[in-house]
Design a protein around this motif. Structure first.
Motif, PDB file in Angstrom:
ATOM      1  N   GLN A  68       0.834  -1.208   0.000  1.00 18.16           N
ATOM      2  CA  GLN A  68       0.000   0.000   0.000  1.00 18.16           C
ATOM      3  C   GLN A  68       0.871   1.261   0.000  1.00 18.16           C
ATOM      4  OE1 GLN A  68      -2.418  -0.927   3.432  1.00 18.16           O
ATOM      5  NE2 GLN A  68      -1.095   0.188   4.842  1.00 18.16           N
TER       6      GLN A  68
ATOM      7  N   SER B  14      -8.851   0.074   6.100  1.00 21.46           N
ATOM      8  CA  SER B  14      -9.458  -1.154   5.586  1.00 21.46           C
ATOM      9  C   SER B  14     -10.946  -0.948   5.431  1.00 21.46           C
ATOM     10  CB  SER B  14      -9.203  -2.319   6.540  1.00 21.46           C
ATOM     11  OG  SER B  14      -7.847  -2.651   6.537  1.00 21.46           O
ATOM     12  N   GLN B  15     -11.497  -1.526   4.392  1.00 23.61           N
ATOM     13  CA  GLN B  15     -12.921  -1.408   4.119  1.00 23.61           C
ATOM     14  C   GLN B  15     -13.508  -2.789   3.880  1.00 23.61           C
ATOM     15  OE1 GLN B  15     -12.294   2.488   1.342  1.00 23.61           O
ATOM     16  NE2 GLN B  15     -14.133   1.319   1.060  1.00 23.61           N
TER      17      GLN B  15
ATOM     18  N   VAL C  71     -10.121  -4.800   0.728  1.00 23.76           N
ATOM     19  CA  VAL C  71      -9.867  -3.478   0.151  1.00 23.76           C
ATOM     20  C   VAL C  71      -9.309  -2.547   1.222  1.00 23.76           C
ATOM     21  CG1 VAL C  71     -10.944  -1.478  -0.981  1.00 23.76           C
ATOM     22  CG2 VAL C  71     -11.749  -3.793  -1.508  1.00 23.76           C
TER      23      VAL C  71
ATOM     24  N   GLY D   5      -8.500   1.603   1.542  1.00 19.83           N
ATOM     25  CA  GLY D   5      -8.559   2.937   0.948  1.00 19.83           C
ATOM     26  C   GLY D   5      -7.314   3.717   1.326  1.00 19.83           C
TER      27      GLY D   5
ATOM     28  N   LEU E 253      -9.552  11.022  -0.978  1.00 23.05           N
ATOM     29  CA  LEU E 253      -9.330   9.638  -1.390  1.00 23.05           C
ATOM     30  C   LEU E 253      -8.368   9.621  -2.567  1.00 23.05           C
ATOM     31  CD1 LEU E 253     -10.069   6.582  -1.372  1.00 23.05           C
ATOM     32  CD2 LEU E 253     -11.884   7.169  -3.001  1.00 23.05           C
TER      33      LEU E 253
ATOM     34  N   TYR F  98      -7.639   2.927  -4.059  1.00 26.96           N
ATOM     35  CA  TYR F  98      -7.824   1.700  -3.277  1.00 26.96           C
ATOM     36  C   TYR F  98      -6.757   0.682  -3.633  1.00 26.96           C
ATOM     37  CZ  TYR F  98     -12.541   3.628  -2.924  1.00 26.96           C
ATOM     38  OH  TYR F  98     -13.620   4.450  -2.709  1.00 26.96           O
TER      39      TYR F  98
ATOM     40  N   ALA G  68     -14.112  -2.758  -8.901  1.00 27.56           N
ATOM     41  CA  ALA G  68     -13.868  -1.339  -8.637  1.00 27.56           C
ATOM     42  C   ALA G  68     -14.910  -0.469  -9.356  1.00 27.56           C
ATOM     43  CB  ALA G  68     -12.460  -0.954  -9.062  1.00 27.56           C
TER      44      ALA G  68
ATOM     45  N   LEU H  82     -16.667   0.487  -6.172  1.00 21.31           N
ATOM     46  CA  LEU H  82     -15.763   1.491  -5.631  1.00 21.31           C
ATOM     47  C   LEU H  82     -15.726   2.785  -6.433  1.00 21.31           C
ATOM     48  CD1 LEU H  82     -12.700  -0.814  -4.840  1.00 21.31           C
ATOM     49  CD2 LEU H  82     -14.467  -0.036  -3.246  1.00 21.31           C
TER      50      LEU H  82
END
Length: 178
Positions: free
Chosen positions: A30, A42-43, A70, A72, A79, A82, A172, A176
Protein backbone atom coordinates in the motif's frame (compact mmCIF):
# COMPACT_ATOMS: atom_id res chain seq x y z
CA UNK A 1 25.76 -53.41 -0.38
CA UNK A 2 23.91 -51.19 2.05
CA UNK A 3 20.27 -51.88 2.91
CA UNK A 4 17.92 -48.88 2.61
CA UNK A 5 14.34 -49.39 3.82
CA UNK A 6 11.68 -49.04 1.12
CA UNK A 7 9.90 -46.30 3.10
CA UNK A 8 13.00 -44.08 2.86
CA UNK A 9 13.26 -44.64 -0.89
CA UNK A 10 9.57 -43.89 -1.35
CA UNK A 11 9.82 -40.68 0.67
CA UNK A 12 12.81 -39.54 -1.39
CA UNK A 13 11.10 -40.32 -4.69
CA UNK A 14 8.02 -38.21 -3.97
CA UNK A 15 9.75 -35.25 -2.36
CA UNK A 16 9.55 -32.17 -4.55
CA UNK A 17 11.23 -28.86 -4.02
CA UNK A 18 9.06 -26.10 -2.62
CA UNK A 19 9.17 -22.72 -4.32
CA UNK A 20 7.65 -19.85 -2.43
CA UNK A 21 8.83 -16.30 -2.30
CA UNK A 22 7.19 -13.53 -0.31
CA UNK A 23 8.11 -10.27 -2.03
CA UNK A 24 5.92 -7.71 -0.27
CA UNK A 25 3.56 -7.52 2.68
CA UNK A 26 0.20 -5.79 2.20
CA UNK A 27 1.48 -2.86 4.30
CA UNK A 28 4.58 -2.47 2.13
CA UNK A 29 2.46 -2.72 -0.99
CA UNK A 30 0.00 0.00 0.00
CA UNK A 31 2.90 2.39 0.73
CA UNK A 32 4.51 1.49 -2.60
CA UNK A 33 1.27 2.06 -4.51
CA UNK A 34 0.30 5.25 -2.69
CA UNK A 35 3.51 6.88 -1.40
CA UNK A 36 1.75 10.23 -0.92
CA UNK A 37 -0.93 8.75 1.38
CA UNK A 38 -0.90 9.63 5.06
CA UNK A 39 -3.67 7.19 6.05
CA UNK A 40 -4.87 3.75 5.01
CA UNK A 41 -8.28 2.42 6.02
CA UNK A 42 -9.46 -1.15 5.59
CA UNK A 43 -12.92 -1.41 4.12
CA UNK A 44 -15.47 -4.18 4.00
CA UNK A 45 -16.62 -4.53 0.42
CA UNK A 46 -19.50 -6.95 0.03
CA UNK A 47 -21.24 -7.34 -3.30
CA UNK A 48 -24.96 -8.01 -3.49
CA UNK A 49 -26.50 -10.27 -6.15
CA UNK A 50 -27.06 -7.42 -8.61
CA UNK A 51 -23.46 -6.23 -8.21
CA UNK A 52 -22.19 -9.79 -8.71
CA UNK A 53 -24.07 -9.95 -12.03
CA UNK A 54 -22.64 -6.55 -13.05
CA UNK A 55 -19.09 -7.69 -12.24
CA UNK A 56 -19.59 -10.86 -14.27
CA UNK A 57 -20.94 -8.88 -17.21
CA UNK A 58 -18.12 -6.31 -17.13
CA UNK A 59 -15.30 -8.81 -16.56
CA UNK A 60 -16.67 -11.64 -18.69
CA UNK A 61 -15.68 -13.91 -15.78
CA UNK A 62 -17.42 -15.32 -12.72
CA UNK A 63 -17.45 -12.72 -9.93
CA UNK A 64 -15.97 -15.44 -7.71
CA UNK A 65 -16.37 -13.72 -4.35
CA UNK A 66 -18.88 -11.59 -2.49
CA UNK A 67 -16.23 -10.30 -0.05
CA UNK A 68 -13.17 -8.31 -1.19
CA UNK A 69 -10.13 -7.22 0.82
CA UNK A 70 -9.87 -3.48 0.15
CA UNK A 71 -7.77 -0.71 1.69
CA UNK A 72 -8.56 2.94 0.95
CA UNK A 73 -5.58 5.31 0.63
CA UNK A 74 -6.07 8.90 1.80
CA UNK A 75 -4.16 12.16 1.98
CA UNK A 76 -6.02 14.09 4.61
CA UNK A 77 -9.68 13.62 3.72
CA UNK A 78 -8.97 13.16 -0.01
CA UNK A 79 -9.33 9.64 -1.39
CA UNK A 80 -6.29 8.73 -3.51
CA UNK A 81 -7.53 5.27 -4.46
CA UNK A 82 -7.82 1.70 -3.28
CA UNK A 83 -5.62 -1.33 -2.94
CA UNK A 84 -7.46 -4.60 -3.56
CA UNK A 85 -5.80 -7.83 -2.41
CA UNK A 86 -6.49 -11.15 -4.10
CA UNK A 87 -5.09 -14.60 -4.88
CA UNK A 88 -5.27 -16.59 -8.10
CA UNK A 89 -3.96 -20.04 -8.97
CA UNK A 90 -0.87 -19.97 -11.19
CA UNK A 91 -0.34 -23.44 -12.61
CA UNK A 92 -0.71 -25.31 -9.32
CA UNK A 93 -0.12 -22.84 -6.50
CA UNK A 94 -1.58 -19.53 -5.37
CA UNK A 95 -0.19 -16.19 -6.50
CA UNK A 96 -0.94 -13.37 -4.06
CA UNK A 97 -1.17 -9.97 -5.71
CA UNK A 98 -2.58 -6.51 -5.21
CA UNK A 99 -4.15 -4.05 -7.59
CA UNK A 100 -3.99 -0.32 -6.96
CA UNK A 101 -7.14 1.31 -8.29
CA UNK A 102 -7.70 5.03 -8.88
CA UNK A 103 -10.96 6.67 -7.72
CA UNK A 104 -12.22 6.47 -11.35
CA UNK A 105 -11.78 2.63 -11.20
CA UNK A 106 -8.80 2.58 -13.59
CA UNK A 107 -5.78 0.46 -12.69
CA UNK A 108 -3.02 2.41 -11.00
CA UNK A 109 -0.55 -0.40 -10.31
CA UNK A 110 -0.22 -4.18 -10.01
CA UNK A 111 2.16 -5.81 -7.54
CA UNK A 112 2.96 -9.48 -6.92
CA UNK A 113 3.13 -10.12 -3.17
CA UNK A 114 3.91 -13.82 -3.12
CA UNK A 115 4.78 -16.31 -5.86
CA UNK A 116 4.83 -20.04 -5.11
CA UNK A 117 5.43 -21.68 -8.50
CA UNK A 118 8.72 -23.05 -9.83
CA UNK A 119 8.30 -21.25 -13.19
CA UNK A 120 6.67 -18.10 -14.45
CA UNK A 121 7.89 -15.58 -11.91
CA UNK A 122 8.62 -13.23 -14.82
CA UNK A 123 5.17 -11.76 -14.14
CA UNK A 124 6.98 -9.73 -11.47
CA UNK A 125 8.90 -7.84 -14.15
CA UNK A 126 7.95 -4.13 -14.01
CA UNK A 127 7.53 -3.92 -17.80
CA UNK A 128 4.91 -6.68 -17.79
CA UNK A 129 2.99 -5.23 -14.82
CA UNK A 130 3.03 -1.71 -16.31
CA UNK A 131 0.80 -2.93 -19.16
CA UNK A 132 -2.19 -2.75 -16.78
CA UNK A 133 -1.75 0.91 -15.81
CA UNK A 134 -4.60 3.18 -16.90
CA UNK A 135 -6.83 0.38 -18.13
CA UNK A 136 -10.32 -0.25 -16.79
CA UNK A 137 -12.95 -2.96 -16.95
CA UNK A 138 -14.74 -1.05 -19.71
CA UNK A 139 -11.64 -0.60 -21.91
CA UNK A 140 -11.60 -4.17 -23.24
CA UNK A 141 -7.79 -4.10 -22.99
CA UNK A 142 -7.44 -6.24 -19.87
CA UNK A 143 -7.00 -9.49 -21.79
CA UNK A 144 -4.02 -11.47 -23.01
CA UNK A 145 -3.56 -10.52 -26.67
CA UNK A 146 -5.81 -7.44 -26.40
CA UNK A 147 -3.72 -4.95 -24.45
CA UNK A 148 -1.74 -7.38 -22.26
CA UNK A 149 1.13 -9.39 -23.70
CA UNK A 150 1.84 -12.97 -22.66
CA UNK A 151 5.21 -14.19 -21.39
CA UNK A 152 6.43 -17.46 -22.89
CA UNK A 153 6.87 -20.00 -20.11
CA UNK A 154 4.50 -18.10 -17.82
CA UNK A 155 1.29 -18.47 -19.82
CA UNK A 156 -0.95 -19.66 -16.99
CA UNK A 157 0.41 -17.11 -14.50
CA UNK A 158 -0.06 -14.30 -17.06
CA UNK A 159 -3.57 -15.43 -17.93
CA UNK A 160 -4.72 -15.89 -14.35
CA UNK A 161 -3.25 -12.59 -13.10
CA UNK A 162 -4.77 -10.78 -16.09
CA UNK A 163 -8.17 -12.36 -15.41
CA UNK A 164 -7.84 -11.42 -11.73
CA UNK A 165 -6.96 -7.80 -12.54
CA UNK A 166 -9.91 -7.63 -14.96
CA UNK A 167 -12.21 -8.98 -12.24
CA UNK A 168 -10.87 -6.46 -9.71
CA UNK A 169 -11.27 -3.64 -12.23
CA UNK A 170 -14.91 -4.69 -12.63
CA UNK A 171 -15.41 -4.82 -8.84
CA UNK A 172 -13.87 -1.34 -8.64
CA UNK A 173 -16.18 -0.06 -11.37
CA UNK A 174 -19.27 -1.54 -9.69
CA UNK A 175 -18.55 -1.08 -6.00
CA UNK A 176 -15.76 1.49 -5.63
CA UNK A 177 -15.80 3.86 -8.62
CA UNK A 178 -17.36 7.29 -8.46
Amino acid sequence: MRYVPLTVLTACAVATPAFATQYLSPEQTQKLMFPEADAFRSQQVSLDAAQMRQVEQLAGLPARSVQWRVVGAYKGDALLGYMVLDDVVGKFELISYAVGVNPDASVRQVEILSYRESHGSEIRLPAWRRQFVGKSARSGELRIGAGINNISGATLSCTHITDGVRRIAAVAQVALGR
